[in-house]
Design a protein around this motif. Structure first.
Motif, short mmCIF file in Angstrom:
data_model
loop_
_atom_site.label_atom_id
_atom_site.label_comp_id
_atom_site.label_asym_id
_atom_site.label_seq_id
_atom_site.Cartn_x
_atom_site.Cartn_y
_atom_site.Cartn_z
N CYS A 90 0.83 -1.22 0.00
CA CYS A 90 0.00 0.00 0.00
C CYS A 90 0.86 1.26 0.00
CB CYS A 90 -0.93 0.00 1.22
SG CYS A 90 -2.20 -1.27 1.17
N VAL B 43 1.22 4.24 -3.10
CA VAL B 43 1.00 5.68 -2.91
C VAL B 43 2.25 6.48 -3.30
CG1 VAL B 43 0.49 7.50 -1.23
CG2 VAL B 43 -0.68 5.33 -1.09
N LYS C 299 6.67 8.96 3.30
CA LYS C 299 5.31 9.43 2.97
C LYS C 299 5.02 10.76 3.67
CE LYS C 299 0.40 8.20 3.09
NZ LYS C 299 -0.63 7.22 3.52
N GLU D 45 -3.29 9.76 6.59
CA GLU D 45 -3.93 8.45 6.48
C GLU D 45 -4.93 8.41 5.32
OE1 GLU D 45 -3.75 10.20 9.31
OE2 GLU D 45 -2.07 9.06 10.16
N THR E 28 -4.36 7.88 -0.16
CA THR E 28 -4.10 6.49 -0.55
C THR E 28 -4.10 6.27 -2.06
OG1 THR E 28 -6.47 6.02 -0.32
CG2 THR E 28 -5.08 5.56 1.60
#
Length: 308
Positions: A16, A20, A66, A109, A112
């Motif tokens: 994941c 991203v 990130k 969060e 995505t």
């Protein structure tokens, strides 16, 4: 079995994060252990302590990356939004960066979408900001001059003088010199427009009276020309209409002295309340009215002497 499940959870999280960030998932997990990618056989997946530790460290690094990229992209998108609004960009022009633009109001969060934080996406967004920034100067000049015309129209209709600090030639010179931020100039003119609209509203009653007075003066001029026409009583076409107009004009002309006096009183009251002179095309209205009042007196005296 528990270890294997934990490995799968970690690998899924790495997948994941790589999606991203636009990073190569296969290479990332293979760097931890070659068995983590390219096989569906549970028995061949390495579940040692070093593999679990490697996955944990990889996840921490990816999350840190990130976080860094989210911060950077949000800063770039903030500038992009300002430029869009400033340049009045269309929805079509914004559509290509719509997914990236959503990053601005999102938490870490919530971000995505695949490759939304890739280095390529960030670079492309930076290049768009640079492109719009280059266009900004010419566009800002256009916008500022457009608002200046709007200000001049408001002032012209209200017979006010526009602020000379933002005269078109000064605006062009300041923008071209680069000494002043065009946004500040635009903001300055917007404030002047708001002030002009407000003052125009307070002047409305007096301006309506001025228009009626000027209209009466026009009728007076017409009446004087009509009275000098030797053929005014002839049975020509429209003679009866002119006769009716002349009757109304005579009644209106008689009211002019009172109109002037009332206007002077109203103007004085406005000046006392505003603590500023009431200017009409740059000249104090009271001075114009007083001069007209004096001229009317002289005109009447000339008429009396002419009759004698």
């Amino acid at each position: 079995s528990d270890r294997l499940q934990k490995v799968f959870v970690y690998v899924d999280e790495v997948h994941c994060l790589c999606a991203v960030l636009g990073m190569d998932f296969a290479k990332t997990v293979k760097d931890v252990h070659p068995s983590l990618h390219g096989t569906n056989s549970d028995n061949s997946t390495n579940i040692s302590d070093s593999t679990l530790e490697g996955l944990t460290q990889t996840i921490l690094k990816l999350k840190a990356e990130k976080r860094t990229r989210v911060s950077k992209l949000q800063e770039i998108v903030g500038k992009l939004h300002k430029l869009w609004n400033l340049m009045e960009s269309t929805e079509q022009e914004r559509r290509h960066f719509s997914e990236v633009a959503a990053v601005l109001g999102s938490s870490e969060e919530e971000i995505t979408s695949p490759s939304v934080l890739s280095l390529e996406t960030i670079q492309e967004t930076e290049e768009e900001v640079e492109r719009l920034t280059k266009q900004k100067a010419s566009r800002m000049k256009e916008l500022v001059l457009k608002r200046r015309v709007e200000l001049e129209n408001i002032c012209r209709n209200a017979h006010m003088e526009p602020d000379t600090s933002t005269a078109p030639e000064k605006i062009v010179a300041l923008i071209d010199s680069g000494l002043v931020d065009p946004c500040e100039l635009l903001s300055n003119i917007e404030a002047q427009i708001a002030k002009a609209n407000e003052e125009s509203h307070t002047r409305k009653d007096i301006m309506e009276r001025v228009d009626k007075w000027l209209s009466a003066c026009d009728e007076e001029t017409w009446l004087e020309e009509y009275n000098q026409d030797d053929n005014r009583y002839s049975a020509g076409r429209g003679a009866h209409l002119n006769l009716k107009r002349a009757e109304k004009a005579r009644l209106l002309v008689q009211k002019i002295p009172t109109m002037i006096d009332n206007l002077i009183d109203k103007t004085f009251a406005w000046e006392d309340e505003s603590n500023t002179p009431f200017l009409y095309d740059g000249v104090r209205l009271v001075a114009i009215l007083e001069e007209q009042k004096l001229r009317r007196v002289q005109k009447e005296e000339d008429k009396k002497r002419y009759r004698v």
